[in-house]
Design an enzyme around this catalytic site. Structure first.
Site, PDB file in Angstrom:
ATOM      1  NE  ARG A  55      20.358  -2.755 -14.392  1.00 38.97           N
ATOM      2  CZ  ARG A  55      20.364  -1.653 -13.660  1.00 38.97           C
ATOM      3  NH1 ARG A  55      19.315  -0.856 -13.659  1.00 38.97           N
ATOM      4  NH2 ARG A  55      21.403  -1.353 -12.927  1.00 38.97           N
ATOM      5  CE1 TYR A  56      22.412   2.301 -18.456  1.00 44.00           C
ATOM      6  CE2 TYR A  56      22.918   0.494 -16.957  1.00 44.00           C
ATOM      7  CZ  TYR A  56      22.429   1.768 -17.179  1.00 44.00           C
ATOM      8  OH  TYR A  56      21.952   2.512 -16.129  1.00 44.00           O
TER       9      TYR A  56
ATOM     10  NE  ARG B 161      27.398   0.426 -19.515  1.00 42.70           N
ATOM     11  CZ  ARG B 161      26.789   1.604 -19.416  1.00 42.70           C
ATOM     12  NH1 ARG B 161      26.507   2.103 -18.237  1.00 42.70           N
ATOM     13  NH2 ARG B 161      26.461   2.282 -20.489  1.00 42.70           N
TER      14      ARG B 161
ATOM     15  CB  CYS C 174      27.154  -9.469   2.158  1.00 43.36           C
ATOM     16  SG  CYS C 174      26.430  -9.203   0.541  1.00 43.36           S
TER      17      CYS C 174
ATOM     18  CB  CYS D 135      23.511  -3.153   4.003  1.00 41.57           C
ATOM     19  SG  CYS D 135      25.259  -3.532   3.768  1.00 41.57           S
TER      20      CYS D 135
ATOM     21  CB  CYS E 280      20.582  -4.920   0.885  1.00 41.57           C
ATOM     22  SG  CYS E 280      21.245  -5.775  -0.549  1.00 41.57           S
TER      23      CYS E 280
ATOM     24  NE  ARG F   1      21.874  -6.765  -7.418  1.00 40.72           N
ATOM     25  CZ  ARG F   1      23.010  -6.149  -7.754  1.00 40.72           C
ATOM     26  NH1 ARG F   1      24.066  -6.232  -6.986  1.00 40.72           N
ATOM     27  NH2 ARG F   1      23.077  -5.474  -8.887  1.00 40.72           N
TER      28      ARG F   1
ATOM     29  CG  ASP G 243      18.044   1.219  -5.959  1.00 35.09           C
ATOM     30  OD1 ASP G 243      18.075   2.264  -6.633  1.00 35.09           O
ATOM     31  OD2 ASP G 243      18.966   0.373  -5.958  1.00 35.09           O
TER      32      ASP G 243
ATOM     33  CG  ASP H 131      19.947   1.945 -10.971  1.00 36.12           C
ATOM     34  OD1 ASP H 131      19.615   2.022 -12.167  1.00 36.12           O
ATOM     35  OD2 ASP H 131      20.871   1.224 -10.553  1.00 36.12           O
TER      36      ASP H 131
ATOM     37  CE  LYS I 134      24.066   3.028 -11.691  1.00 32.09           C
ATOM     38  NZ  LYS I 134      24.146   1.867 -12.605  1.00 32.09           N
TER      39      LYS I 134
HETATM   40  S1  SF4 Z   1      24.328  -3.514   0.213  1.00 29.93           S
HETATM   41 FE1  SF4 Z   1      23.504  -5.600  -0.054  1.00 29.93          FE
HETATM   42  S2  SF4 Z   1      24.876  -6.582  -1.525  1.00 29.93           S
HETATM   43 FE2  SF4 Z   1      25.935  -4.759  -0.736  1.00 29.93          FE
HETATM   44  S3  SF4 Z   1      27.180  -5.498   0.995  1.00 29.93           S
HETATM   45 FE3  SF4 Z   1      25.229  -4.772   1.826  1.00 29.93          FE
HETATM   46  S4  SF4 Z   1      23.917  -6.594   1.909  1.00 29.93           S
HETATM   47 FE4  SF4 Z   1      25.627  -7.068   0.546  1.00 29.93          FE
END
Ligand code: SF4
Length: 411
Positions: free
Chosen positions: A154-155, A158, A167, A171, A174, A176, A335, A372, A379
Site C-alpha cells: 500500500r506504500y 513497504r 492466532c 479478537c 479483528c 482481518r 477500522d 487507517d 494511515k
Molecule cells: S487482532 Fe486479529 S490478527 Fe491480530 S491476534 Fe487478534 S485475531 Fe489475530
C-alpha cells in the site's frame, strides 16, 4: 489549494450556528493519585478447571495452544454466559469462531462492575451480526493492493506478508476477521515465494511479517523467513506482527525462538495491548525476553467502545509498557470492519485520551493517534489541524495528498 489545508476550519458548519468538531479538550487538572497496574499472574488467576495444572505446564506454549477454549461447553466451565453470548458462539462456530488461550481467559477474573475489557475482546456477541452499510469485509483494501501470492503493498517502500491466518486468540474486533481462522492457510512455499519476490524488488525497504499472528508459525518457518529477508541488501526494516505477548505470552518461553530472533536483530515487533488488565507478570516477562533478544517492541492499541475509552486506562497501560521496554506506538481508531460496529467510538474519544496522556506522560509514552483509511488509502494522524467535518462525514488528507471521506460515529 492544498497549501490552505492547514488553515481549514475544524468547525462543522450547521447553518447559522458553528459547532466545534474537535471541541476544546480541557486538560484536566493533574490528579495526584498515581495511575498504575496492579500486578497479576494468569497462573494465579487460573480457573478451577485447570486447578491441577502445574506452573511448568501453564508456562508452556504447547500446553497453552492445545488447551485454547473453542466451544461453548469449554467456556461454560470457566464463566457463566448470557443467552446472547451463547447464540453468538453458535452463530460464529463455522466462521470467526470462539478461540481464546487459557492465559487470556483467566483474566476474566480480574473484571468487576460494568467494565468488561477482557470479555468484550474474546467472547462473541450477536452485535457482530449487525451489517452496517459503511463498514466493509476488507476495510483496508488488502485485496485491491494485492502483491505477489501472499502480500499487500500500500506504500511504495513497504510490503506486508500474510504468513498465516492462525492466532492464539480470535479478537472480536479483528480487522482481518474475514481471513483469520476462516481462509485456507497459506502454504510455507507460497509465503516464501512472496518473500522471494520482495527480495527481487528493490523498491521495497521495509517488510511486515503479519497474519494472523506471525509467531504462531513454527520456529523453522520463522527462521526461513527472517534468514531470507536479512540476506537481502535492500531490506532495511523487518517487522513482525504478533499479539502473543498479550494473548499467549508463554510463546516467548521458547529459547529456540528467542535465539532465532536474536540472530536477525533488530526485529521490530508490533504487538497489541489494549487495557491494563492485560498487563500480567507473564506478559511483562515476554516483553523483557523479546527485548533481550534484540527486538524493538512497539504497541498498537485499538480504541474500542466498552474496552478502553477511559483515558486513565491508557495512562496506566502505557506506563507499564514503557517500564517493560515497549513503546506505545499507535492508538488506532477501530477500522471500518464489518461486524465491529459495536466497538467503534467517536473520533473525539481519542482526542480526549491523547490530551490526557499529553499532560501526564513524556513523549515516549504518547502514541500516534491514527486512522487507517478505508480501501488502502493509508494511515493519517488524527490531529485537529488535519480534520474537518460535514455532518457525520469527516474529510482527511492522506499521506499522498488525496482527499478521503470517512464516516464518523454520531454522538
Ligand atoms: S487482532 Fe486479529 S490478527 Fe491480530 S491476534 Fe487478534 S485475531 Fe489475530
Amino acid at each position: 489549494m492544498h497549501s490552505s489545508w492547514a488553515n481549514t476550519s475544524i468547525s462543522m458548519d450547521t447553518g447559522s450556528e458553528t459547532k466545534p468538531l474537535i471541541g476544546k479538550v480541557e486538560a484536566a487538572a493533574l490528579d495526584r493519585q498515581p495511575v498504575c497496574v496492579v500486578p497479576s499472574s494468569s497462573y494465579d488467576l487460573r480457573p478451577s478447571k485447570w486447578r491441577d495444572v502445574s506452573a511448568e505446564a501453564w508456562a508452556s506454549y504447547d500446553w497453552q495452544w492445545q488447551n485454547r477454549v473453542m466451544t461453548c461447553d469449554d467456556l461454560l466451565e470457566i464463566t457463566p454466559l448470557s443467552e446472547d453470548e451463547r447464540r453468538a458462539i453458535e452463530t460464529f462456530s463455522r466462521t470467526f469462531s470462539l478461540c481464546v488461550s487459557p492465559h487470556y481467559v483467566a483474566l476474566l477474573r480480574l473484571e468487576s462492575g460494568d467494565s468488561h475489557p477482557i470479555r468484550r475482546q474474546c467472547i462473541p456477541t450477536m452485535a457482530e451480526t449487525e451489517v452496517i452499510d459503511c463498514l466493509m469485509d476488507d476495510p483496508l483494501g488488502e485485496a485491491r493492493h494485492h502483491y505477489s501470492g501472499c502480500g499487500t503493498r500500500r506504500y511504495p517502500d513497504r510490503a506486508l506478508v500474510y504468513t498465516t491466518h492462525a492466532c492464539a486468540m480470535r479478537c472480536r474486533h479483528c480487522t482481518r476477521r474475514c481471513k483469520v481462522g476462516r481462509m485456507e492457510q497459506p502454504t510455507h512455499a507460497s509465503v516464501m515465494k512472496t518473500i522471494d519476490d520482495i527480495c527481487a524488488d528493490t523498491r521495497i525497504r521495509d517488510v511486515l511479517l503479519s497474519g494472523g499472528d506471525a509467531l504462531s508459525l513454527s520456529n523453522d518457518e520463522i527462521e526461513a523467513m527472517l534468514g531470507r529477508l536479512r540476506a537481502c541488501p535492500h531490506i532495511d526494516v523487518i517487522r513482525l506482527c504478533t499479539r502473543m505477548p498479550c494473548t499467549l505470552p508463554q510463546r516467548m518461553n521458547d529459547d529456540v525462538l528467542l535465539q532465532t530472533l536474536a540472530r536477525y536483530a533488530p526485529i521490530y515487533v508490533n504487538t497489541q495491548f489494549n487495557h491494563p488488565l492485560e498487563a500480567t507478570d507473564e506478559s511483562a516477562k515476554a516483553l523483557q525476553l523479546l527485548r533481550k533478544a534484540g527486538c524493538v517492541i512497539g504497541n498498537q492499541s485499538v480504541l474500542l467502545r466498552g474496552v478502553n475509552e477511559n483515558p486513565k486506562d491508557h495512562e496506566a497501560l502505557n506506563r507499564w509498557l514503557l517500564r517493560n521496554g515497549c513503546r506505545p506506538y499507535y492508538l488506532f481508531l477501530c477500522d471500518v470492519a464489518q461486524g465491529t460496529y459495536h466497538f467503534r467510538t467517536p473520533i473525539q474519544t481519542g482526542f480526549e485520551i491523547m490530551a490526557h496522556l499529553r499532560g501526564r506522560l513524556s513523549g515516549l509514552g504518547i502514541p500516534h493517534y491514527v486512522v487507517d483509511l478505508p480501501d488502502g488509502m493509508g494511515k493519517v494522524d488524527l490531529a485537529p489541524g488535519l480534520v474537518h467535518c460535514d455532518s457525520n462525514i469527516v474529510h482527511f488528507r492522506n499521506w499522498f495528498g488525496a482527499d478521503v471521506s470517512y464516516p464518523d460515529v454520531f454522538v
